[in-house]
Design an enzyme around this catalytic site. Structure first.
Site, PDB file in Angstrom:
ATOM      1  N   ASP A   1      31.164  58.919  33.207  1.00 33.54           N
ATOM      2  CA  ASP A   1      31.217  57.465  33.128  1.00 33.54           C
ATOM      3  C   ASP A   1      31.730  57.043  31.756  1.00 33.54           C
ATOM      4  O   ASP A   1      31.662  57.797  30.784  1.00 33.54           O
ATOM      5  CB  ASP A   1      29.829  56.883  33.378  1.00 33.54           C
ATOM      6  CG  ASP A   1      29.881  55.500  33.996  1.00 33.54           C
ATOM      7  OD1 ASP A   1      30.975  54.917  34.058  1.00 33.54           O
ATOM      8  OD2 ASP A   1      28.823  54.999  34.417  1.00 33.54           O
TER       9      ASP A   1
ATOM     10  N   THR B   1      35.806  48.768  42.406  1.00 40.15           N
ATOM     11  CA  THR B   1      35.864  47.309  42.352  1.00 40.15           C
ATOM     12  C   THR B   1      35.304  46.717  43.632  1.00 40.15           C
ATOM     13  O   THR B   1      35.378  47.328  44.706  1.00 40.15           O
ATOM     14  CB  THR B   1      37.307  46.811  42.149  1.00 40.15           C
ATOM     15  OG1 THR B   1      37.314  45.379  42.102  1.00 40.15           O
ATOM     16  CG2 THR B   1      38.234  47.272  43.261  1.00 40.15           C
ATOM     17  N   HIS B   2      34.738  45.507  43.507  1.00 39.84           N
ATOM     18  CA  HIS B   2      34.283  44.757  44.677  1.00 39.84           C
ATOM     19  C   HIS B   2      35.334  43.747  45.110  1.00 39.84           C
ATOM     20  O   HIS B   2      35.116  43.003  46.074  1.00 39.84           O
ATOM     21  CB  HIS B   2      32.978  44.020  44.351  1.00 39.84           C
ATOM     22  CG  HIS B   2      31.959  44.890  43.706  1.00 39.84           C
ATOM     23  ND1 HIS B   2      31.693  44.870  42.358  1.00 39.84           N
ATOM     24  CD2 HIS B   2      31.169  45.857  44.225  1.00 39.84           C
ATOM     25  CE1 HIS B   2      30.768  45.779  42.074  1.00 39.84           C
ATOM     26  NE2 HIS B   2      30.437  46.385  43.177  1.00 39.84           N
TER      27      HIS B   2
ATOM     28  N   ARG C   1      38.531  57.180  37.981  1.00 45.71           N
ATOM     29  CA  ARG C   1      37.887  56.040  38.650  1.00 45.71           C
ATOM     30  C   ARG C   1      38.181  54.811  37.807  1.00 45.71           C
ATOM     31  O   ARG C   1      37.724  54.716  36.662  1.00 45.71           O
ATOM     32  CB  ARG C   1      36.385  56.266  38.808  1.00 45.71           C
ATOM     33  CG  ARG C   1      35.714  55.180  39.652  1.00 45.71           C
ATOM     34  CD  ARG C   1      34.280  55.528  40.033  1.00 45.71           C
ATOM     35  NE  ARG C   1      33.323  55.166  39.001  1.00 45.71           N
ATOM     36  CZ  ARG C   1      32.554  56.019  38.345  1.00 45.71           C
ATOM     37  NH1 ARG C   1      32.648  57.311  38.578  1.00 45.71           N
ATOM     38  NH2 ARG C   1      31.699  55.599  37.434  1.00 45.71           N
TER      39      ARG C   1
ATOM     40  N   LYS D   1      36.945  47.587  36.219  1.00 43.05           N
ATOM     41  CA  LYS D   1      37.425  46.482  35.387  1.00 43.05           C
ATOM     42  C   LYS D   1      36.830  46.532  33.985  1.00 43.05           C
ATOM     43  O   LYS D   1      37.515  46.275  33.007  1.00 43.05           O
ATOM     44  CB  LYS D   1      37.108  45.142  36.063  1.00 43.05           C
ATOM     45  CG  LYS D   1      37.926  44.909  37.332  1.00 43.05           C
ATOM     46  CD  LYS D   1      37.745  43.507  37.882  1.00 43.05           C
ATOM     47  CE  LYS D   1      38.586  43.300  39.131  1.00 43.05           C
ATOM     48  NZ  LYS D   1      38.448  41.925  39.677  1.00 43.05           N
ATOM     49  N   GLY D   2      35.544  46.870  33.861  1.00 38.73           N
ATOM     50  CA  GLY D   2      34.887  46.938  32.555  1.00 38.73           C
ATOM     51  C   GLY D   2      33.780  45.924  32.442  1.00 38.73           C
ATOM     52  O   GLY D   2      33.910  44.793  32.909  1.00 38.73           O
ATOM     53  N   ALA D   3      32.676  46.338  31.796  1.00 47.94           N
ATOM     54  CA  ALA D   3      31.492  45.478  31.803  1.00 47.94           C
ATOM     55  C   ALA D   3      30.793  45.366  30.453  1.00 47.94           C
ATOM     56  O   ALA D   3      29.663  44.891  30.392  1.00 47.94           O
ATOM     57  CB  ALA D   3      30.489  46.013  32.835  1.00 47.94           C
TER      58      ALA D   3
ATOM     59  N   GLN E   1      38.678  51.889  32.048  1.00 45.09           N
ATOM     60  CA  GLN E   1      38.387  50.462  32.170  1.00 45.09           C
ATOM     61  C   GLN E   1      39.654  49.623  32.023  1.00 45.09           C
ATOM     62  O   GLN E   1      40.354  49.692  31.010  1.00 45.09           O
ATOM     63  CB  GLN E   1      37.369  50.076  31.088  1.00 45.09           C
ATOM     64  CG  GLN E   1      36.054  50.845  31.214  1.00 45.09           C
ATOM     65  CD  GLN E   1      35.247  50.848  29.930  1.00 45.09           C
ATOM     66  OE1 GLN E   1      35.815  50.910  28.835  1.00 45.09           O
ATOM     67  NE2 GLN E   1      33.937  50.807  30.048  1.00 45.09           N
TER      68      GLN E   1
ATOM     69  N   LYS F   1      39.728  36.727  33.311  1.00 43.22           N
ATOM     70  CA  LYS F   1      39.691  37.482  34.560  1.00 43.22           C
ATOM     71  C   LYS F   1      41.092  37.747  35.105  1.00 43.22           C
ATOM     72  O   LYS F   1      41.388  38.847  35.587  1.00 43.22           O
ATOM     73  CB  LYS F   1      38.856  36.729  35.605  1.00 43.22           C
ATOM     74  CG  LYS F   1      38.752  37.453  36.949  1.00 43.22           C
ATOM     75  CD  LYS F   1      37.956  36.647  37.949  1.00 43.22           C
ATOM     76  CE  LYS F   1      37.806  37.397  39.268  1.00 43.22           C
ATOM     77  NZ  LYS F   1      39.113  37.710  39.902  1.00 43.22           N
TER      78      LYS F   1
ATOM     79  N   ARG G   1      25.827  44.216  35.200  1.00 47.03           N
ATOM     80  CA  ARG G   1      26.244  43.991  36.585  1.00 47.03           C
ATOM     81  C   ARG G   1      26.348  42.490  36.877  1.00 47.03           C
ATOM     82  O   ARG G   1      27.291  42.044  37.524  1.00 47.03           O
ATOM     83  CB  ARG G   1      25.248  44.627  37.558  1.00 47.03           C
ATOM     84  CG  ARG G   1      25.081  46.135  37.442  1.00 47.03           C
ATOM     85  CD  ARG G   1      26.303  46.945  37.805  1.00 47.03           C
ATOM     86  NE  ARG G   1      27.353  46.960  36.813  1.00 47.03           N
ATOM     87  CZ  ARG G   1      27.327  47.675  35.697  1.00 47.03           C
ATOM     88  NH1 ARG G   1      26.286  48.419  35.403  1.00 47.03           N
ATOM     89  NH2 ARG G   1      28.358  47.654  34.868  1.00 47.03           N
TER      90      ARG G   1
END
Length: 305
Positions: A129, A225-226, A179, A182-184, A158, A196, A288
């Site tokens: 990760d 991604t969602h 993988r 987007k990045g958090a 990311q 965004k 999240r």
């Protein structure tokens, strides 16, 4: 809202106190099936019947001694054995700082080697990760060393970082597994896109850049991604290249858009739910929410509706 949530995620007082509050523990259940591995395995078994695999991650980061890192390794070895026994299509994802990167980079690499061997034995897969940008270079260095001896390994990159296209190019000679998320994390504007639309545009460009490598079996790409609209746009690029739907992979977080993930599975995508568990959920949970602030409204409705 996103900036506020990321500030809260980094606040030591909140980190120490919020997890004790009962309403916070109720709220996190949307994204967390439970704190124990058994809860995650139960959910993975349920998802299997719908054509959805699982990616297991035990929450935690920045361990402060190598004994704790060794315990993390032992835990993930147990996860791999349990996944194989349960006949679940499962992989694991671990943060380098869980394995001692802050203490000793060489020790972290040895721990990754041990997990890579365990993943190979279980015919599974080890994902590394990605954390904040301060860890990007050491994480990629660890992966490049590991990938030379272990094919069943991949790294998370990311899309909000300006540097990621160059990182992809750097990794391509290794025939990597990537993988793309987007990045958090909270990042300064000289390192990351903040809008965004800019993150989405870079994500699309990076995926389009990697698809020809996927076609020629030189890269495994997983879209973390969602954003199903974004997935659809990438799928159209893939179709133009002659890529079959079964070559496209999508990961989503447990509890978010599960219906869409099941639908993608029915359409022929290879899909997995990232199932997190453990008691170190505070910072992870806030990140999240920050990824999609609309989730805050959903949680509020669950608590007070």
């Amino acid at each position: 809202m996103r900036s506020l949530l990321l500030w809260c995620a980094q606040n030591p007082w909140l980190s120490a106190h919020v997890p004790r509050w009962s309403f916070a523990r109720r709220a996190v259940k949307r994204f967390l099936p439970g704190e124990e591995l058994e809860s995650a395995l139960h959910e993975a078994s349920s998802l299997k019947a719908q054509g959805v695999g699982a990616l297991f991650t035990r929450l935690g980061e920045n361990v402060t001694d190598l004994a704790e890192a060794a315990a993390v390794v032992e835990h993930y070895e147990t996860v791999l054995t349990s996944v194989a026994s349960a006949e679940v299509d499962g992989e694991i994802s671990v943060k380098p700082t869980q394995l001692g990167l802050d203490i000793d980079a060489e020790a972290a690499f040895v721990n990754l080697q041990r997990l890579a061997r365990a993943a190979e034995k279980a015919r599974s897969f080890l994902w590394i990760d990605m954390e904040g940008s301060a860890y990007t270079d050491p994480t990629i260095d660890l992966y490049m060393r590991l990938r030379r001896g272990h094919e069943r390994t991949g790294v998370c990159l990311q899309a909000y970082l300006h540097r990621t296209a160059a990182d992809v190019v750097r990794l391509l000679p290794l025939k990597p597994s990537i993988r793309l998320v987007k990045g958090a994390y909270a990042e300064p504007p000289d390192r990351a896109f903040s809008a965004k639309r800019d993150v989405d545009s870079n994500y699309l460009a990076l995926a389009a850049m990697m698809l020809p490598e996927v076609k020629h079996h030189r890269l495994r790409l997983v879209m973390g991604t969602h954003d199903v609209e974004l997935v659809g746009r990438i799928a159209r690029f893939a179709e133009a290249l002659g890529l079959e739907r079964s070559r496209l992979e999508v990961n989503m977080l447990y509890g978010i858009r599960t219906g869409e993930l099941v639908k993608l599975a029915a359409e022929g995508y290879v899909v997995k739910d990232l199932i997190a568990y453990g008691d170190a959920w505070y910072a992870w949970y806030l990140r999240r929410l920050a990824e999609r602030p609309a989730n805050v409204l959903f949680v509020a409705r669950q608590l007070f509706g």
